[in-house]
Design a protein around this motif. Structure first.
Motif, PDB file in Angstrom:
ATOM      1  N   GLN A 277      19.157  71.129 -51.898  1.00  0.00           N
ATOM      2  CA  GLN A 277      19.012  71.382 -53.322  1.00  0.00           C
ATOM      3  C   GLN A 277      17.829  70.606 -53.887  1.00  0.00           C
ATOM      4  N   ALA A 278      17.226  71.167 -54.926  1.00  0.00           N
ATOM      5  CA  ALA A 278      16.111  70.497 -55.588  1.00  0.00           C
ATOM      6  C   ALA A 278      16.545  69.733 -56.844  1.00  0.00           C
ATOM      7  N   MET A 279      17.733  70.017 -57.351  1.00  0.00           N
ATOM      8  CA  MET A 279      18.188  69.361 -58.574  1.00  0.00           C
ATOM      9  C   MET A 279      18.842  68.028 -58.251  1.00  0.00           C
ATOM     10  N   SER A 280      18.481  67.002 -58.970  1.00  0.00           N
ATOM     11  CA  SER A 280      19.058  65.681 -58.724  1.00  0.00           C
ATOM     12  C   SER A 280      20.555  65.656 -58.989  1.00  0.00           C
ATOM     13  N   SER A 281      21.023  66.542 -59.854  1.00  0.00           N
ATOM     14  CA  SER A 281      22.457  66.580 -60.168  1.00  0.00           C
ATOM     15  C   SER A 281      23.302  67.026 -58.985  1.00  0.00           C
ATOM     16  N   ALA A 282      22.660  67.584 -57.962  1.00  0.00           N
ATOM     17  CA  ALA A 282      23.389  68.027 -56.769  1.00  0.00           C
ATOM     18  C   ALA A 282      23.656  66.887 -55.805  1.00  0.00           C
ATOM     19  N   TYR A 283      23.137  65.716 -56.109  1.00  0.00           N
ATOM     20  CA  TYR A 283      23.271  64.577 -55.204  1.00  0.00           C
ATOM     21  C   TYR A 283      24.178  63.509 -55.806  1.00  0.00           C
ATOM     22  N   ASP A 284      25.020  62.963 -54.954  1.00  0.00           N
ATOM     23  CA  ASP A 284      26.021  62.001 -55.407  1.00  0.00           C
ATOM     24  C   ASP A 284      25.681  60.551 -55.049  1.00  0.00           C
TER      25      ASP A 284
ATOM     26  N   SER B  59      -2.436  62.890 -46.502  1.00  0.00           N
ATOM     27  CA  SER B  59      -3.383  63.206 -47.584  1.00  0.00           C
ATOM     28  C   SER B  59      -2.879  62.661 -48.919  1.00  0.00           C
ATOM     29  N   LEU B  60      -2.466  61.423 -48.909  1.00  0.00           N
ATOM     30  CA  LEU B  60      -1.879  60.838 -50.110  1.00  0.00           C
ATOM     31  C   LEU B  60      -2.898  60.722 -51.238  1.00  0.00           C
ATOM     32  N   LYS B  61      -2.389  60.930 -52.457  1.00  0.00           N
ATOM     33  CA  LYS B  61      -3.221  60.877 -53.665  1.00  0.00           C
ATOM     34  C   LYS B  61      -2.690  59.791 -54.593  1.00  0.00           C
ATOM     35  N   PRO B  62      -3.544  59.272 -55.463  1.00  0.00           N
ATOM     36  CA  PRO B  62      -3.055  58.257 -56.416  1.00  0.00           C
ATOM     37  C   PRO B  62      -1.853  58.743 -57.229  1.00  0.00           C
ATOM     38  N   GLU B  63      -1.796  60.023 -57.502  1.00  0.00           N
ATOM     39  CA  GLU B  63      -0.676  60.548 -58.283  1.00  0.00           C
ATOM     40  C   GLU B  63       0.633  60.602 -57.489  1.00  0.00           C
ATOM     41  N   ASP B  64       0.580  60.280 -56.209  1.00  0.00           N
ATOM     42  CA  ASP B  64       1.814  60.159 -55.413  1.00  0.00           C
ATOM     43  C   ASP B  64       2.467  58.787 -55.598  1.00  0.00           C
ATOM     44  N   THR B  65       1.792  57.877 -56.282  1.00  0.00           N
ATOM     45  CA  THR B  65       2.346  56.548 -56.513  1.00  0.00           C
ATOM     46  C   THR B  65       3.665  56.649 -57.262  1.00  0.00           C
ATOM     47  N   ALA B  66       4.705  56.056 -56.674  1.00  0.00           N
ATOM     48  CA  ALA B  66       6.040  56.146 -57.266  1.00  0.00           C
ATOM     49  C   ALA B  66       7.014  55.340 -56.416  1.00  0.00           C
ATOM     50  N   VAL B  67       8.199  55.167 -56.960  1.00  0.00           N
ATOM     51  CA  VAL B  67       9.315  54.693 -56.152  1.00  0.00           C
ATOM     52  C   VAL B  67       9.983  55.932 -55.565  1.00  0.00           C
ATOM     53  N   PHE B  68      10.142  55.938 -54.257  1.00  0.00           N
ATOM     54  CA  PHE B  68      10.735  57.064 -53.553  1.00  0.00           C
ATOM     55  C   PHE B  68      12.191  56.743 -53.210  1.00  0.00           C
ATOM     56  N   TYR B  69      13.056  57.696 -53.516  1.00  0.00           N
ATOM     57  CA  TYR B  69      14.490  57.547 -53.278  1.00  0.00           C
ATOM     58  C   TYR B  69      14.990  58.637 -52.340  1.00  0.00           C
ATOM     59  N   CYS B  70      15.888  58.275 -51.433  1.00  0.00           N
ATOM     60  CA  CYS B  70      16.587  59.315 -50.689  1.00  0.00           C
ATOM     61  C   CYS B  70      17.975  59.487 -51.296  1.00  0.00           C
ATOM     62  N   ALA B  71      18.546  60.655 -51.066  1.00  0.00           N
ATOM     63  CA  ALA B  71      19.823  60.982 -51.677  1.00  0.00           C
ATOM     64  C   ALA B  71      20.596  61.933 -50.788  1.00  0.00           C
ATOM     65  N   THR B  72      21.910  61.906 -50.948  1.00  0.00           N
ATOM     66  CA  THR B  72      22.767  62.854 -50.259  1.00  0.00           C
ATOM     67  C   THR B  72      23.945  63.172 -51.171  1.00  0.00           C
ATOM     68  N   ASN B  73      24.798  64.044 -50.693  1.00  0.00           N
ATOM     69  CA  ASN B  73      25.950  64.393 -51.527  1.00  0.00           C
ATOM     70  C   ASN B  73      27.210  64.441 -50.679  1.00  0.00           C
ATOM     71  N   GLY B  74      28.326  64.662 -51.340  1.00  0.00           N
ATOM     72  CA  GLY B  74      29.610  64.683 -50.667  1.00  0.00           C
ATOM     73  C   GLY B  74      30.135  66.082 -50.446  1.00  0.00           C
ATOM     74  N   ARG B  75      29.240  67.077 -50.528  1.00  0.00           N
ATOM     75  CA  ARG B  75      29.646  68.474 -50.389  1.00  0.00           C
ATOM     76  C   ARG B  75      29.245  68.987 -49.005  1.00  0.00           C
ATOM     77  N   TRP B  76      30.242  69.214 -48.182  1.00  0.00           N
ATOM     78  CA  TRP B  76      30.074  69.546 -46.776  1.00  0.00           C
ATOM     79  C   TRP B  76      29.164  70.754 -46.578  1.00  0.00           C
ATOM     80  N   ARG B  77      28.040  70.511 -45.884  1.00  0.00           N
ATOM     81  CA  ARG B  77      27.088  71.552 -45.488  1.00  0.00           C
ATOM     82  C   ARG B  77      26.569  72.383 -46.663  1.00  0.00           C
ATOM     83  N   LEU B  78      26.495  71.761 -47.815  1.00  0.00           N
ATOM     84  CA  LEU B  78      25.839  72.419 -48.940  1.00  0.00           C
ATOM     85  C   LEU B  78      24.373  72.613 -48.598  1.00  0.00           C
ATOM     86  N   PRO B  79      23.788  73.772 -48.876  1.00  0.00           N
ATOM     87  CA  PRO B  79      22.356  73.953 -48.600  1.00  0.00           C
ATOM     88  C   PRO B  79      21.516  72.935 -49.364  1.00  0.00           C
TER      89      PRO B  79
END
Length: 126
Positions: free
Chosen positions: A107-114, A85-105
């Motif tokens: 997170q929604a904050m970008s600062s939690a990703y390395d 159900s994509l919408k025009p407002e979904d237009t963006a560059v999509f990035y995946c991310a991960t972090n170096g913190r073992w089994r951290l739950p």
């Protein structure tokens, strides 16, 4: 060194579907949460979805809840973002991310990703 490579971005019509993939290397994929973020032109990067190391826990931004599904295949070291159900407002560059913190739950904050991928463009036409 952790390396993330997104793929699957495309031009799609409103109401359509798309599946993004993110292949990871350089760490034990199954021990780390993964996240998807997006950035539209002229806007800040925003959280889309995240998934725990096991896949048992997921988080979604309100704007995509019920339309997007995050999943992972630990055997393939790959995380997916199924978008419907994509919408025009979904237009963006999509990035995946991960972090170096073992089994951290997840997170929604970008600062939690390395570590971040280079991004994949999703364009939704009206």
């Amino acid at each position: 060194q952790v390396h993330l490579v997104e793929s699957g971005g495309a031009l799609v019509q409103a109401g359509g579907s798309l599946r993004l993939s993110c292949a990871a290397s350089g760490h034990t994929f199954s021990d780390y949460a993964m996240g998807w973020f997006r950035q539209a032109p002229g806007k800040e990067r925003e959280f889309v979805a995240a998934i725990s190391w096991s896949g048992a826990t997921t988080l979604y931004a309100d704007s995509v809840k019920g339309r997007f599904t995050i999943s992972r295949d630990n055997a393939k070291s790959t995380v997916y973002l199924q978008m419907t159900s994509l919408k025009p407002e979904d237009t963006a560059v999509f990035y995946c991310a991960t972090n170096g913190r073992w089994r951290l739950p997840p997170q929604a904050m970008s600062s939690a990703y390395d570590y971040w991928g280079q991004g994949t463009q999703v364009t939704v036409s009206s």
